[in-house]
Design an enzyme around this catalytic site. Structure first.
Site, PDB file in Angstrom:
ATOM      1  N   GLU A   1      36.770  41.590  34.087  1.00 34.62           N
ATOM      2  CA  GLU A   1      37.513  42.504  34.946  1.00 34.62           C
ATOM      3  C   GLU A   1      38.258  43.518  34.064  1.00 34.62           C
ATOM      4  O   GLU A   1      39.324  43.202  33.524  1.00 34.62           O
ATOM      5  CB  GLU A   1      38.541  41.741  35.782  1.00 34.62           C
ATOM      6  CG  GLU A   1      37.940  40.674  36.670  1.00 34.62           C
ATOM      7  CD  GLU A   1      38.900  40.275  37.774  1.00 34.62           C
ATOM      8  OE1 GLU A   1      38.571  40.521  38.937  1.00 34.62           O
ATOM      9  OE2 GLU A   1      39.976  39.741  37.469  1.00 34.62           O
TER      10      GLU A   1
ATOM     11  N   HIS B   1      43.982  35.534  34.762  1.00 37.84           N
ATOM     12  CA  HIS B   1      43.832  36.820  35.454  1.00 37.84           C
ATOM     13  C   HIS B   1      44.732  37.856  34.768  1.00 37.84           C
ATOM     14  O   HIS B   1      45.804  37.523  34.277  1.00 37.84           O
ATOM     15  CB  HIS B   1      44.217  36.660  36.933  1.00 37.84           C
ATOM     16  CG  HIS B   1      43.919  37.880  37.734  1.00 37.84           C
ATOM     17  ND1 HIS B   1      44.774  38.958  37.774  1.00 37.84           N
ATOM     18  CD2 HIS B   1      42.841  38.216  38.491  1.00 37.84           C
ATOM     19  CE1 HIS B   1      44.230  39.901  38.531  1.00 37.84           C
ATOM     20  NE2 HIS B   1      43.060  39.477  38.977  1.00 37.84           N
TER      21      HIS B   1
ATOM     22  N   SER C   1      37.842  46.498  41.863  1.00 37.58           N
ATOM     23  CA  SER C   1      37.560  47.437  42.957  1.00 37.58           C
ATOM     24  C   SER C   1      36.152  47.296  43.547  1.00 37.58           C
ATOM     25  O   SER C   1      35.535  48.297  43.924  1.00 37.58           O
ATOM     26  CB  SER C   1      37.806  48.883  42.497  1.00 37.58           C
ATOM     27  OG  SER C   1      39.150  49.050  42.107  1.00 37.58           O
TER      28      SER C   1
ATOM     29  N   LYS D   1      45.501  36.831  45.848  1.00 36.20           N
ATOM     30  CA  LYS D   1      46.770  37.133  45.162  1.00 36.20           C
ATOM     31  C   LYS D   1      47.923  36.663  46.058  1.00 36.20           C
ATOM     32  O   LYS D   1      47.788  35.637  46.716  1.00 36.20           O
ATOM     33  CB  LYS D   1      46.830  38.615  44.795  1.00 36.20           C
ATOM     34  CG  LYS D   1      45.549  39.042  44.049  1.00 36.20           C
ATOM     35  CD  LYS D   1      45.593  40.401  43.472  1.00 36.20           C
ATOM     36  CE  LYS D   1      44.269  40.682  42.779  1.00 36.20           C
ATOM     37  NZ  LYS D   1      44.221  41.959  42.112  1.00 36.20           N
TER      38      LYS D   1
ATOM     39  N   GLU E   1      46.725  39.950  35.852  1.00 37.96           N
ATOM     40  CA  GLU E   1      48.114  40.006  36.352  1.00 37.96           C
ATOM     41  C   GLU E   1      48.942  38.875  35.753  1.00 37.96           C
ATOM     42  O   GLU E   1      50.132  39.038  35.498  1.00 37.96           O
ATOM     43  CB  GLU E   1      48.108  39.970  37.889  1.00 37.96           C
ATOM     44  CG  GLU E   1      47.657  41.306  38.453  1.00 37.96           C
ATOM     45  CD  GLU E   1      46.895  41.234  39.767  1.00 37.96           C
ATOM     46  OE1 GLU E   1      46.989  40.206  40.471  1.00 37.96           O
ATOM     47  OE2 GLU E   1      46.189  42.217  40.084  1.00 37.96           O
TER      48      GLU E   1
ATOM     49  N   ASN F   1      40.009  36.604  45.564  1.00 36.46           N
ATOM     50  CA  ASN F   1      41.336  36.308  45.027  1.00 36.46           C
ATOM     51  C   ASN F   1      42.364  37.012  45.914  1.00 36.46           C
ATOM     52  O   ASN F   1      42.531  38.221  45.833  1.00 36.46           O
ATOM     53  CB  ASN F   1      41.399  36.828  43.581  1.00 36.46           C
ATOM     54  CG  ASN F   1      42.789  36.730  42.988  1.00 36.46           C
ATOM     55  OD1 ASN F   1      43.665  36.058  43.547  1.00 36.46           O
ATOM     56  ND2 ASN F   1      42.997  37.385  41.867  1.00 36.46           N
TER      57      ASN F   1
ATOM     58  N   GLY G   1      42.218  47.009  41.432  1.00 37.13           N
ATOM     59  CA  GLY G   1      43.093  47.562  42.457  1.00 37.13           C
ATOM     60  C   GLY G   1      43.270  49.069  42.379  1.00 37.13           C
ATOM     61  O   GLY G   1      44.161  49.633  43.017  1.00 37.13           O
TER      62      GLY G   1
HETATM   63  P1  PGA Z   1      40.451  44.300  43.172  1.00 35.28           P
HETATM   64  O1  PGA Z   1      41.009  43.037  42.383  1.00 35.28           O
HETATM   65  O2  PGA Z   1      39.138  43.900  43.787  1.00 35.28           O
HETATM   66  O3  PGA Z   1      41.510  44.590  44.207  1.00 35.28           O
HETATM   67  O4  PGA Z   1      40.295  45.397  42.190  1.00 35.28           O
HETATM   68  C1  PGA Z   1      40.149  42.264  41.597  1.00 35.28           C
HETATM   69  C2  PGA Z   1      40.916  41.140  40.948  1.00 35.28           C
HETATM   70  O5  PGA Z   1      42.099  41.309  40.655  1.00 35.28           O
HETATM   71  O6  PGA Z   1      40.348  40.060  40.728  1.00 35.28           O
END
Ligand code: PGA
Length: 248
Positions: free
Chosen positions: A162, A92, A208, A11, A94, A9, A168
């Site tokens: 997640e 997601h 992460s 983003k 976000e 992803n 992140g």
């Molecule tokens: P990340 O993001 O691997 O940077 O933690 C995962 C995600 O948002 O799907």
């Protein structure tokens, strides 16, 4: 046996040109006989004109549930289909947190994606507060039940667990936690859907994931692959994780 999936992803990262170059570099690193489905999820502008074939696929990061019309800033499934999109990330964290998406609109999107013949990757997971107040399992259950409301079959559905606090941040859920939550998700699926279908639904872990922890995380029973943010932006890191999953 569920085929492993690694989805990247991106983003709001990479221009169309950067994305094309990135994909071509990953393709040269990965043997196409690898037993992993690899999904690139660029921003909308980077979806068009990507010439890739299995085991590589194109995914979008979002969509709208209406066919067309006065919905400024939104994107329809027919637009995504014309870009050969085969997966869409829905819900997601976000989108839920920054753009205030709720379970009912997420459900409408899941239904529309399925109707269009595309596979939704439904993201679920608890926030740090929900975890600390003992609400994680209730939240996850509600996200599954509401998100999959009116869905007749789990075929073509992918779940991504997640934990929001692991996205992140460099933090991972522990092996035990992931094992428990993935088992819980599968149990919920089996209570509401066909037993065989619930056994065969891929459940990805995200938060992460990187080349250092991928081996331990993919070894967890019930983890069928990863949804990756940060590490999916780097050719070396993303390729390494794909190979680790392929070697499982
Ligand atoms: P990340 O993001 O691997 O940077 O933690 C995962 C995600 O948002 O799907």
């Amino acid at each position: 046996m569920i085929k492993s999936i690694v989805a990247g992803n991106w983003k709001m990262n990479k221009t169309p040109k950067d994305g094309k170059l990135f994909i071509s570099e990953v393709l040269t690193n990965i043997d196409e006989t690898i037993n992993v489905d690899i999904i690139f999820c660029p921003p909308f502008t980077g979806l068009y004109n990507l010439d890739i074939s299995p085991p590589f696929y194109i995914g979008a990061q979002n969509c709208y549930f209406k066919d067309s019309g006065a919905y400024t800033g939104e994107i329809s499934l027919s637009m995504l289909l014309e870009c050969n999109v085969e997966y869409v990330i829905i819900g997601h964290s976000e989108r839920r947190q920054i753009f205030n998406e709720k379970n009912d609109s997420i459900n409408k999107k899941v239904l529309k994606v399925i109707e269009s013949g595309i596979k939704p990757i439904l993201c679920i997971g608890e926030t740090i507060d929900e975890m600390n107040t003992g609400k994680a399992y209730d939240v996850i259950k509600e996200q599954i039940i509401s998100g999959l409301n009116s869905i007749k079959s789990l075929n073509n559905i992918i779940i991504a667990y997640e934990p929001v606090w692991a996205i992140g941040t460099g933090l991972n859920a522990s092996v035990e936690q992931i094992n428990d939550v993935h088992g819980f998700i599968r149990k919920i699926l089996s209570q509401y859907f066909d037993n065989d279908e619930s056994k065969n639904t891929p459940i990805l872990y995200g938060g992460s994931v990187n080349p250092t922890n991928a081996n331990e995380l993919i070894s967890i029973d019930g983890v069928n692959g990863f949804l990756i943010g940060g590490a999916s932006l780097d050719v070396i890191n993303f390729s390494k994780v794909i190979k680790i999953v392929g070697d499982q």
